[in-house]
Design a protein around this motif. Structure first.
Motif, PDB file in Angstrom:
ATOM      1  N   CYS A 133     -51.300 -22.450  -0.870  1.00 55.72           N
ATOM      2  CA  CYS A 133     -49.855 -22.282  -0.653  1.00 55.72           C
ATOM      3  C   CYS A 133     -49.338 -21.062  -1.413  1.00 55.72           C
ATOM      4  O   CYS A 133     -48.523 -20.290  -0.889  1.00 55.72           O
ATOM      5  CB  CYS A 133     -49.099 -23.520  -1.093  1.00 55.72           C
ATOM      6  SG  CYS A 133     -49.121 -24.893   0.074  1.00 55.72           S
ATOM      7  N   LEU A 134     -49.780 -20.903  -2.640  1.00 53.95           N
ATOM      8  CA  LEU A 134     -49.357 -19.749  -3.427  1.00 53.95           C
ATOM      9  C   LEU A 134     -49.809 -18.453  -2.760  1.00 53.95           C
ATOM     10  O   LEU A 134     -49.043 -17.485  -2.666  1.00 53.95           O
ATOM     11  CB  LEU A 134     -49.917 -19.844  -4.844  1.00 53.95           C
ATOM     12  CG  LEU A 134     -49.692 -18.636  -5.757  1.00 53.95           C
ATOM     13  CD1 LEU A 134     -48.214 -18.287  -5.848  1.00 53.95           C
ATOM     14  CD2 LEU A 134     -50.277 -18.897  -7.135  1.00 53.95           C
ATOM     15  N   VAL A 135     -51.051 -18.432  -2.281  1.00 52.80           N
ATOM     16  CA  VAL A 135     -51.558 -17.247  -1.586  1.00 52.80           C
ATOM     17  C   VAL A 135     -50.700 -16.942  -0.358  1.00 52.80           C
ATOM     18  O   VAL A 135     -50.342 -15.782  -0.091  1.00 52.80           O
ATOM     19  CB  VAL A 135     -53.029 -17.445  -1.181  1.00 52.80           C
ATOM     20  CG1 VAL A 135     -53.528 -16.285  -0.306  1.00 52.80           C
ATOM     21  CG2 VAL A 135     -53.911 -17.579  -2.427  1.00 52.80           C
ATOM     22  N   ARG A 136     -50.344 -17.985   0.382  1.00 53.39           N
ATOM     23  CA  ARG A 136     -49.515 -17.814   1.576  1.00 53.39           C
ATOM     24  C   ARG A 136     -48.124 -17.296   1.215  1.00 53.39           C
ATOM     25  O   ARG A 136     -47.588 -16.383   1.876  1.00 53.39           O
ATOM     26  CB  ARG A 136     -49.414 -19.149   2.308  1.00 53.39           C
ATOM     27  CG  ARG A 136     -48.368 -19.209   3.420  1.00 53.39           C
ATOM     28  CD  ARG A 136     -48.718 -18.376   4.615  1.00 53.39           C
ATOM     29  NE  ARG A 136     -47.648 -18.463   5.614  1.00 53.39           N
ATOM     30  CZ  ARG A 136     -47.544 -19.457   6.513  1.00 53.39           C
ATOM     31  NH1 ARG A 136     -48.465 -20.429   6.549  1.00 53.39           N
ATOM     32  NH2 ARG A 136     -46.566 -19.466   7.388  1.00 53.39           N
ATOM     33  N   LEU A 137     -47.507 -17.871   0.190  1.00 54.26           N
ATOM     34  CA  LEU A 137     -46.181 -17.427  -0.211  1.00 54.26           C
ATOM     35  C   LEU A 137     -46.185 -15.967  -0.634  1.00 54.26           C
ATOM     36  O   LEU A 137     -45.256 -15.204  -0.314  1.00 54.26           O
ATOM     37  CB  LEU A 137     -45.654 -18.298  -1.356  1.00 54.26           C
ATOM     38  CG  LEU A 137     -45.242 -19.724  -0.989  1.00 54.26           C
ATOM     39  CD1 LEU A 137     -44.961 -20.529  -2.249  1.00 54.26           C
ATOM     40  CD2 LEU A 137     -44.002 -19.705  -0.091  1.00 54.26           C
ATOM     41  N   GLN A 138     -47.224 -15.557  -1.336  1.00 52.10           N
ATOM     42  CA  GLN A 138     -47.296 -14.165  -1.769  1.00 52.10           C
ATOM     43  C   GLN A 138     -47.491 -13.244  -0.576  1.00 52.10           C
ATOM     44  O   GLN A 138     -46.909 -12.163  -0.513  1.00 52.10           O
ATOM     45  CB  GLN A 138     -48.428 -13.994  -2.781  1.00 52.10           C
ATOM     46  CG  GLN A 138     -48.330 -12.699  -3.565  1.00 52.10           C
ATOM     47  CD  GLN A 138     -48.990 -12.784  -4.916  1.00 52.10           C
ATOM     48  OE1 GLN A 138     -49.047 -13.853  -5.525  1.00 52.10           O
ATOM     49  NE2 GLN A 138     -49.495 -11.672  -5.404  1.00 52.10           N
ATOM     50  N   ALA A 139     -48.290 -13.670   0.393  1.00 45.10           N
ATOM     51  CA  ALA A 139     -48.472 -12.879   1.606  1.00 45.10           C
ATOM     52  C   ALA A 139     -47.165 -12.772   2.382  1.00 45.10           C
ATOM     53  O   ALA A 139     -46.809 -11.701   2.898  1.00 45.10           O
ATOM     54  CB  ALA A 139     -49.561 -13.497   2.476  1.00 45.10           C
ATOM     55  N   ASP A 140     -46.423 -13.873   2.470  1.00 50.57           N
ATOM     56  CA  ASP A 140     -45.147 -13.862   3.180  1.00 50.57           C
ATOM     57  C   ASP A 140     -44.146 -12.922   2.512  1.00 50.57           C
ATOM     58  O   ASP A 140     -43.244 -12.387   3.168  1.00 50.57           O
ATOM     59  CB  ASP A 140     -44.562 -15.271   3.249  1.00 50.57           C
ATOM     60  CG  ASP A 140     -45.325 -16.183   4.203  1.00 50.57           C
ATOM     61  OD1 ASP A 140     -46.157 -15.674   4.978  1.00 50.57           O
ATOM     62  OD2 ASP A 140     -45.080 -17.413   4.153  1.00 50.57           O
ATOM     63  N   ALA A 141     -44.295 -12.733   1.190  1.00 52.26           N
ATOM     64  CA  ALA A 141     -43.410 -11.835   0.449  1.00 52.26           C
ATOM     65  C   ALA A 141     -43.885 -10.392   0.506  1.00 52.26           C
ATOM     66  O   ALA A 141     -43.263  -9.498  -0.088  1.00 52.26           O
ATOM     67  CB  ALA A 141     -43.305 -12.289  -1.006  1.00 52.26           C
TER      68      ALA A 141
END
Length: 260
Positions: free
Chosen positions: A154-162
């Protein structure tokens, strides 16, 4: 420069950054010392957590530390003296430096290649760059937990989304060579923690990595990337890796190159 800083600018995050820098000082800064009188730029200094260690290892260097956040710079100024702190966007920086140091910055940028290319223009001929980044894909641990892994994902995804890349450590060599740096070398700096290394268990497994994941929980749940129960289970299982029978592994990557 939109840093897309997924962890936020909170007091717990400031503490986490300090814990991380202090716990990993030898691991990340070993081999980095700048000669007296040299002009050093720290690009993206944040709250000054790494600046403290740069100054300690190169007391005679002239260090300029730059960040886009004035709030972070105010905290940095309270941490360390003898540094020229400046508020500026990375792409607006000018001047000429002997050395550039970049730590945990590229992972938050949508175009790290362009950032590195611009930093190269600030180096004198023969000057050097040092880049340190992590890679969340290198995290593995015991006891194994799908819930804990899902929280990290989830953290990896959130950082990618940002607009960032939490897996950027593995890309440092092609990024620096693509930006035109010569003599690029990359080496892993590995953290391994178990009950025989209580300082790393506390300082890294619990207060750095698990705290980092835990800090994005509200956002992950709000965006539907995790359920509240699933997230709580994942964080609890990460805390178990800091227990008496737990182990945790993570790799940072440290790259150097020159403006030949």
């Amino acid at each position: 420069m939109d840093t897309g800083y997924v962890h936020g600018y909170t007091e717990p995050e400031t503490r986490r950054l300090g814990d991380q820098a202090d716990t990993l000082a030898e691991l990340l800064h070993a081999g980095t010392a700048y000669p007296a009188g040299s002009r050093v730029l720290e690009a993206g200094c944040g709250v000054g957590a790494q600046t403290v260690h740069l100054v300690a290892r190169s007391p005679g260097a002239h260090l300029t530390a730059v960040d886009v956040s004035e709030a972070s710079l105010r905290q940095a100024r309270t941490r360390v003296e003898g540094v020229e702190f400046r508020r500026a966007d990375l792409f607006d920086l000018d001047g000429e430096y002997d050395h550039v140091f970049v730590c945990f910055v590229l992972e938050h940028l949508p175009e790290p290649e362009k950032a590195l290319a611009h930093l190269k223009t600030l180096l004198r001929p023969g000057g050097t760059i040092t880049v340190v980044e992590g890679d969340h894909g290198s995290a593995f641990f015991h006891p194994r937990s799908e819930h804990a892994q899902a929280a990290i994902d989830c953290l990896v995804r959130l950082q990618a989304d940002a607009g960032g890349d939490a897996l950027i450590g593995r890309r440092l060599h092609p990024l620096l060579t693509g930006a035109g740096f010569a003599g690029v070398t990359v080496e892993p700096r590995t953290v391994y923690a178990d009950s025989s290394r209580p300082g790393l268990v506390t300082g890294f497994t619990r207060d750095t990595f698990t705290a980092m994941v835990e800090g994005v929980g509200e956002t992950a749940v709000a965006r539907g990337l995790a359920t509240a129960d699933g997230w709580a289970r994942g964080v609890a299982d990460l805390h178990r890796t800091a227990g008496p029978d737990g182990t945790f592994h993570y790799a940072f990557f440290k790259a150097t190159g020159s403006n030949a």
